[in-house]
Design an enzyme around this catalytic site. Structure first.
Site, short mmCIF file in Angstrom:
data_model
loop_
_atom_site.label_atom_id
_atom_site.label_comp_id
_atom_site.label_asym_id
_atom_site.label_seq_id
_atom_site.Cartn_x
_atom_site.Cartn_y
_atom_site.Cartn_z
N GLY A 1 2.87 -3.72 8.38
CA GLY A 1 4.26 -3.58 7.96
C GLY A 1 4.32 -2.95 6.59
O GLY A 1 3.75 -3.47 5.65
N LYS B 1 0.81 -1.22 0.00
CA LYS B 1 0.00 0.00 0.00
C LYS B 1 0.85 1.27 0.00
O LYS B 1 0.45 2.29 -0.56
CB LYS B 1 -0.95 -0.01 1.20
CG LYS B 1 -2.02 -1.10 1.07
CD LYS B 1 -2.90 -1.19 2.28
CE LYS B 1 -2.34 -1.97 3.42
NZ LYS B 1 -2.20 -3.42 3.23
P1 IMP Z 1 -3.59 -9.53 14.55
O1 IMP Z 1 -3.92 -8.34 13.73
O2 IMP Z 1 -2.17 -9.52 15.06
O3 IMP Z 1 -4.59 -9.78 15.64
O4 IMP Z 1 -3.66 -10.82 13.58
C1 IMP Z 1 -4.89 -11.27 13.03
C2 IMP Z 1 -4.68 -11.78 11.61
O5 IMP Z 1 -4.38 -10.70 10.75
C3 IMP Z 1 -3.53 -12.77 11.46
O6 IMP Z 1 -3.87 -13.72 10.47
C4 IMP Z 1 -2.38 -11.89 10.96
O7 IMP Z 1 -1.42 -12.64 10.24
C5 IMP Z 1 -3.15 -10.95 10.07
N1 IMP Z 1 -2.47 -9.65 9.91
C6 IMP Z 1 -2.41 -8.63 10.79
N2 IMP Z 1 -1.72 -7.61 10.28
C7 IMP Z 1 -1.35 -7.96 9.04
C8 IMP Z 1 -0.64 -7.30 7.99
O8 IMP Z 1 -0.22 -6.14 8.09
N3 IMP Z 1 -0.47 -8.01 6.85
C9 IMP Z 1 -0.95 -9.27 6.70
N4 IMP Z 1 -1.62 -9.92 7.63
C10 IMP Z 1 -1.82 -9.27 8.80
#
Ligand code: IMP
Length: 426
Positions: free
Chosen positions: A40, A16
């Site tokens: 990230g 993005k």
């Molecule tokens: P959380 O946001 O850490 O609670 O993770 C929940 C889900 O979202 C997991 O499957 C993570 O791998 C995914 N996730 C969270 N942030 C990102 C990102 O920036 N890129 C890709 N997947 C993400």
């Protein structure tokens, strides 16, 4: 000048920052409106690589970077990112922070990890950054806000109140040590003096800016299919990364959003658990992962890889009112003789042409592929659509048809300038 939202149309990591980069120095405000340091962004500026997790990517541009109320802020991460950029000579003093943004406390990170362990096979595969538990506290009305840091006694009281229930849970259910409320409060308050000068009524400031004709970019984190309402629940993040989240997460009305730019990678990736119909578990998946450098910016986890899925992207474009798609990493597909593109799913023997609403159907969906001709020429130097090889143009045109939205820009390499713009984003 308009309000522009940039969102991910797949499962995150679409690149993005690349689209925000195209708007470059004309952006007056870049606003993060959801998520936390689970995101990230890898940016390459003048050959230098920057990995950001919490700060808006606009921190590298001359405009004002903003963290809106919809973000959950880990103060330790915030200041370590700021310090790292300062050490490389980047000025971060323009950053402003919503008084209403919530704080990720150390116990949120503990809870994130122990909950995942407790779920075992049913785990979400979170980033372990405490994002879900911080949002849960927000909704339960026991969260800590940035403005609480400015009143020591209030913060101490809120931490103590929030820990009453959590300590029971940690000790009695998860077999962990109880957390000391004073220790947590001391830790958070140690950031108060650095936070104070950044704290603003962000909603007021953004509305004034839009009223004055400034260009405001709302920078989504994660993506449509990780949205807690519209994603592959429960395998989602705990916030609203969709375009509408820009309104709730910053305090501007929907009529302020003039353009919605959807970012789509030329293939698909996903991190963590959850369904992914076009996933490749074979050597082709390994090749995409290797060529695309598909390892998480935040956790370093290898990303799951698969072919482009127009059903996924079409749903995101439709439900977000996407006006323009920016297709990233097209150069990674160079060298394939044939490139499969999913045109439908087969679910229980039936052909399905729209992304299903029933989770069970998404889990069972088998992709039906059409095979497009690939190209072998290096496209990283192309700057206009006409310079792309004919088969590459045909790939883009076919995707455009299938996602039912115009493709306005294409990423052909990691550098800021490595893009083909077909329509302006402003
Ligand atoms: P959380 O946001 O850490 O609670 O993770 C929940 C889900 O979202 C997991 O499957 C993570 O791998 C995914 N996730 C969270 N942030 C990102 C990102 O920036 N890129 C890709 N997947 C993400």
């Amino acid at each position: 000048m308009p309000g522009i939202v940039v969102i991910g149309t797949q499962w995150g990591d679409e690149g993005k920052g690349k689209a925000t980069d195209q708007l470059g120095d004309s952006v007056d405000y870049t606003v993060r409106y959801s998520g936390g340091n689970n995101a990230g962004h890898t940016l390459v500026v003048n050959g230098e690589k920057y990995a950001l997790h919490l700060l808006p990517s606009g921190i590298l541009n001359p405009g004002i970077p903003v963290i809106g109320n919809g973000v959950v802020v880990d103060l330790e991460v915030l200041f370590s990112e700021i310090d790292a950029l300062n050490a490389r000579g980047i000025d971060t003093s323009r950053l402003i922070l919503s008084a209403n943004a919530h704080i990720i406390a150390p116990y949120h990170k503990t809870l994130d990890k122990v909950t995942e362990r407790f779920l075992g096979k049913r785990k979400i595969g979170t980033t372990g950054r405490g994002v879900g538990p911080a949002y849960a506290d927000k909704i339960n009305r026991v969260g800590l806000r940035i403005q609480d840091l400015l009143d020591e006694q209030l913060l101490r009281d809120k931490v103590a109140a929030s820990l009453i229930q959590k300590n029971q849970l940690l000790v009695k259910v998860y077999n962990q040590m109880a957390v000391d409320a004073d220790e947590v409060a001391d830790h958070l308050l140690s950031f108060a003096d650095r936070v104070r000068p950044m704290v603003r009524d962000v909603a007021r400031e953004l509305n004034d800016a839009l009223e004055a004709g400034k260009l405001v970019v709302f920078e989504g984190a994660q993506a449509h299919h990780l949205d807690v309402d519209h994603g592959t629940y429960p395998y989602v993040t705990s916030s609203n990364p969709i375009a509408a989240g820009a309104c709730t997460g910053s305090g501007v009305g929907p009529n302020r959003l003039d353009r919605i730019v959807g970012i789509a990678k030329a293939y698909t990736t996903r991190v963590g658990e959850g369904p992914f119909p076009t996933e490749l578990l074979d050597a082709d998946g390994d090749r995409l992962r290797h060529d695309g450098g598909e390892f998480g910016t935040t956790t370093g986890r290898p990303r799951r890889c698969g072919w482009f899925d127009p059903l996924v992207v079409e749903a995101a474009c439709t439900y977000n009112g996407v006006t323009d798609v920016f297709l990233t990493k097209l150069d990674i597909l160079t060298g394939w003789e044939k490139i499969p593109v999913c045109v439908a799913y087969e679910v229980d023997g039936e052909r399905v042409e729209h992304y299903p609403v029933m989770m069970d159907d998404i889990v069972k969906a088998k992709p039906v592929y059409e095979y497009l001709d690939g190209w072998s020429e290096d496209i990283s130097g192309c700057r206009t659509f006409d310079e792309l090889p004919a088969t590459c143009q045909a790939y883009v045109k076919r995707l455009e048809e299938l996602i039912r939205c115009r493709i306005s820009g294409i990423g052909v390499g990691p550098g800021r300038e490595q893009a083909v713009m077909i329509h302006d984003l402003i």
